[in-house]
Scaffold this motif. Structure first.
Motif, PDB file in Angstrom:
ATOM      1  N   ALA A  21      58.249   0.494   8.842  1.00 52.61           N
ATOM      2  CA  ALA A  21      58.427   1.827   8.717  1.00 52.61           C
ATOM      3  C   ALA A  21      59.086   2.331   7.825  1.00 52.61           C
ATOM      4  O   ALA A  21      60.118   1.753   7.190  1.00 52.61           O
ATOM      5  N   SER A  22      58.645   3.376   7.159  1.00 51.17           N
ATOM      6  CA  SER A  22      59.221   4.073   6.036  1.00 51.17           C
ATOM      7  C   SER A  22      60.268   4.894   6.512  1.00 51.17           C
ATOM      8  O   SER A  22      60.635   5.230   7.741  1.00 51.17           O
ATOM      9  N   LYS A  23      61.049   5.610   5.864  1.00 48.43           N
ATOM     10  CA  LYS A  23      62.341   6.539   5.978  1.00 48.43           C
ATOM     11  C   LYS A  23      61.650   7.684   6.797  1.00 48.43           C
ATOM     12  O   LYS A  23      62.242   8.176   7.633  1.00 48.43           O
ATOM     13  N   ILE A  24      60.583   8.381   6.417  1.00 46.82           N
ATOM     14  CA  ILE A  24      59.949   9.407   7.035  1.00 46.82           C
ATOM     15  C   ILE A  24      59.733   9.091   8.238  1.00 46.82           C
ATOM     16  O   ILE A  24      59.750   9.636   9.386  1.00 46.82           O
ATOM     17  N   GLN A  25      58.914   7.907   8.177  1.00 47.24           N
ATOM     18  CA  GLN A  25      58.221   7.441   9.761  1.00 47.24           C
ATOM     19  C   GLN A  25      59.525   7.382  10.719  1.00 47.24           C
ATOM     20  O   GLN A  25      59.456   7.885  11.877  1.00 47.24           O
ATOM     21  N   THR A  26      60.566   6.561  10.173  1.00 42.59           N
ATOM     22  CA  THR A  26      61.646   6.386  11.126  1.00 42.59           C
ATOM     23  C   THR A  26      62.730   7.644  11.491  1.00 42.59           C
ATOM     24  O   THR A  26      62.981   7.968  12.610  1.00 42.59           O
ATOM     25  N   LEU A  27      62.492   8.684  10.356  1.00 40.27           N
ATOM     26  CA  LEU A  27      63.298  10.136  10.713  1.00 40.27           C
ATOM     27  C   LEU A  27      62.564  10.730  11.748  1.00 40.27           C
ATOM     28  O   LEU A  27      62.886  11.325  12.681  1.00 40.27           O
ATOM     29  N   GLY A  28      61.009  10.713  11.644  1.00 45.27           N
ATOM     30  CA  GLY A  28      60.267  11.227  12.873  1.00 45.27           C
ATOM     31  C   GLY A  28      60.252  10.652  14.132  1.00 45.27           C
ATOM     32  O   GLY A  28      60.588  11.445  15.201  1.00 45.27           O
ATOM     33  N   ASN A  29      60.538   9.172  14.105  1.00 42.69           N
ATOM     34  CA  ASN A  29      60.946   8.639  15.475  1.00 42.69           C
ATOM     35  C   ASN A  29      62.332   8.755  15.755  1.00 42.69           C
ATOM     36  O   ASN A  29      62.367   8.990  17.294  1.00 42.69           O
ATOM     37  N   ILE A  30      63.076   9.049  15.056  1.00 41.23           N
ATOM     38  CA  ILE A  30      64.575   9.498  15.496  1.00 41.23           C
ATOM     39  C   ILE A  30      64.772  10.758  16.203  1.00 41.23           C
ATOM     40  O   ILE A  30      65.248  10.833  17.200  1.00 41.23           O
ATOM     41  N   ILE A  31      64.030  11.869  15.420  1.00 32.86           N
ATOM     42  CA  ILE A  31      64.025  13.104  15.998  1.00 32.86           C
ATOM     43  C   ILE A  31      63.463  12.941  17.403  1.00 32.86           C
ATOM     44  O   ILE A  31      64.001  13.479  18.386  1.00 32.86           O
ATOM     45  N   LYS A 235      61.796  -0.436   6.939  1.00 33.89           N
ATOM     46  CA  LYS A 235      61.690  -1.695   5.829  1.00 33.89           C
ATOM     47  C   LYS A 235      63.128  -1.802   5.253  1.00 33.89           C
ATOM     48  O   LYS A 235      63.244  -2.835   4.847  1.00 33.89           O
ATOM     49  N   GLU A 236      63.924  -0.674   5.192  1.00 32.20           N
ATOM     50  CA  GLU A 236      64.953  -0.877   4.122  1.00 32.20           C
ATOM     51  C   GLU A 236      66.211  -0.590   5.386  1.00 32.20           C
ATOM     52  O   GLU A 236      66.459   0.591   5.612  1.00 32.20           O
ATOM     53  N   ARG A 237      66.698  -1.523   6.167  1.00 35.58           N
ATOM     54  CA  ARG A 237      67.537  -1.485   7.178  1.00 35.58           C
ATOM     55  C   ARG A 237      68.775  -0.842   6.718  1.00 35.58           C
ATOM     56  O   ARG A 237      69.649  -0.157   7.293  1.00 35.58           O
ATOM     57  N   GLY A 238      69.384  -1.045   5.549  1.00 38.00           N
ATOM     58  CA  GLY A 238      70.652  -0.793   4.903  1.00 38.00           C
ATOM     59  C   GLY A 238      70.680   0.903   4.958  1.00 38.00           C
ATOM     60  O   GLY A 238      71.758   1.287   4.973  1.00 38.00           O
ATOM     61  N   GLY A 239      69.456   1.457   4.922  1.00 40.31           N
ATOM     62  CA  GLY A 239      69.576   2.861   4.933  1.00 40.31           C
ATOM     63  C   GLY A 239      69.634   3.525   6.160  1.00 40.31           C
ATOM     64  O   GLY A 239      69.719   4.853   6.365  1.00 40.31           O
ATOM     65  N   PHE A 240      69.667   2.819   7.177  1.00 35.56           N
ATOM     66  CA  PHE A 240      69.500   3.480   8.674  1.00 35.56           C
ATOM     67  C   PHE A 240      70.702   4.465   9.025  1.00 35.56           C
ATOM     68  O   PHE A 240      70.341   5.523   9.545  1.00 35.56           O
ATOM     69  N   ALA A 241      71.987   4.000   8.711  1.00 37.39           N
ATOM     70  CA  ALA A 241      73.141   4.661   9.180  1.00 37.39           C
ATOM     71  C   ALA A 241      73.058   6.164   8.425  1.00 37.39           C
ATOM     72  O   ALA A 241      73.448   6.912   9.171  1.00 37.39           O
TER      73      ALA A 241
END
Length: 369
Positions: A21-31, A235-241
């Motif tokens: 998942a990209s950042k945009i995809q993860t952001l959508g899932n978080i929201i 994909k980039e877990r370091g940017g999750f926080a």
């Protein structure tokens, strides 16, 4: 034989730790994981606690939820960094490594109950609103839920969070539009209703008001059970926080605005669900339909932790292994990695359907004697 069976086992559902998942995809899932039906009760919570206490309560609840989610990820990373410690993918894995089998069972039980309760609440909420919007068409609440369940089951087969992201983003848009309509009605009420700011209390004098508002604020921040899956899907877990902080900042400010504007508009007449204050016109229907669509596409996210728990139990079941890998399911075993989604789904329908019909036939035969 055991190692051979283990190596040839095909998971029923795709692992959530593939990191696609990209950042945009993860952001959508978080929201979509965090925002739920609880927001409709925020204006009433502001009425009970006061606009200042309510705002501070939402800020505190959002900050606390974000911090606890970070702690959970840190626990996972701590275990992963230890030598000879395999990947921690689920809450059950984390519970087992911290407190043994008791920790696993207790953690999975609590997550299972919480997510099942949320999923059922979504179905009831959607059914109630659809039956209200389409009343007079001969369909009851149970009929709408019955029609909705097959759709939700089909969506829930999509186990990859990156694949669910388009549905999550669509749900986010529906929720946002519905909330925008409510805020517009609130502002119209404030402008045209002889509003006086002094009539709205800042802090309640009621002893039970603050705890109630605090509980409502905590309830509004759902999705805690999705923390590990969301982090593992990136994909980039370091940017999750950082991504989680941005998402929570926006959601928290939106919650404060929603609760504040609702209470300012209706004051002591604010209902426990803000949609009950709306006039009976197109705006109310738009809000109900928008929320129903949003929750319908949120349901697969709510069901995701349930799938992880159930799949893990089924994968370790000796009975299921015998059925699936010795007596049947040859097509899945030989072609599983190359099959399309619909082909896998069709195979499972045949497999499960055959087992159910066999059990039913056996039962009828025994009862017949």
């Amino acid at each position: 034989m055991g190692d051979e069976l283990k190596s040839s086992t095909i998971p029923l559902l795709e692992s959530s730790s593939t990191g696609t998942a990209s950042k945009i995809q993860t952001l959508g899932n978080i929201i979509v994981s965090v925002v739920g039906t609880g927001i409709l009760g925020l204006p009433f919570a502001f009425r009970i606690a006061g606009w200042l206490a309510g705002s501070l309560g939402v800020l505190a609840a959002g900050t606390a939820t974000y911090y606890c989610m970070l702690l959970l990820v840190q626990c996972k990373e701590k275990l992963a960094s230890q030598e000879l410690t395999p990947e921690t993918e689920t809450y059950g894995d984390l519970g087992y490594k911290c407190m043994g089998s008791t920790g696993r069972y207790l953690t999975e039980f609590l997550i299972f109950i919480a997510q099942c309760g949320g999923a059922v609440a979504y179905l009831v909420f959607i059914g109630q609103n659809l039956s209200s919007v389409f009343k007079g068409h001969g369909l009851s609440l149970s009929s709408f839920i019955f029609l909705l369940v097959p759709i939700e089951i089909a969506l829930s087969w999509i186990h990859s969070l990156s694949s669910l992201a388009p549905f999550s983003i669509f749900a986010d848009i529906c929720n946002l539009l519905a909330m925008a309509v409510v805020v517009k009605e609130d502002l119209d009420k404030v402008i045209s209703g002889g509003f006086r700011f002094g009539d709205r209390k800042a802090i309640t004098s009621s002893i039970g008001g603050l705890p109630f508002a605090a509980g409502m604020a905590v309830f509004c921040f759902e999705g805690f059970g999705m923390t590990l899956s969301l982090e593992a899907s990136m994909k980039e877990r370091g940017g999750f926080a950082s991504l989680l902080a941005k998402a929570f900042s926006g959601i928290t400010l939106l919650y404060v605005l929603f609760g504040f504007s609702g209470y300012m508009a209706y004051g002591d007449e604010t209902k426990d669900i803000i949609t009950l204050n709306l006039p009976n016109n197109w705006s109310t229907i738009a809000v109900q339909v928008g929320l129903c669509l949003g929750l319908a596409f949120t349901f697969p996210i709510m069901a995701h932790p349930i799938h992880e728990i159930v799949e893990g139990k089924l994968r370790n079941s000796e009975w299921l292994r015998k059925v699936c890998y010795k007596d049947a399911a040859f097509h899945l075993k030989l072609f599983g990695s190359s099959l399309r989604f619909w082909e896998k789904a069709l195979d499972y329908i045949f497999l499960i359907g055959g087992l159910l019909f066999a059990a039913h036939g056996t039962y009828n035969s025994i009862v017949g004697f």
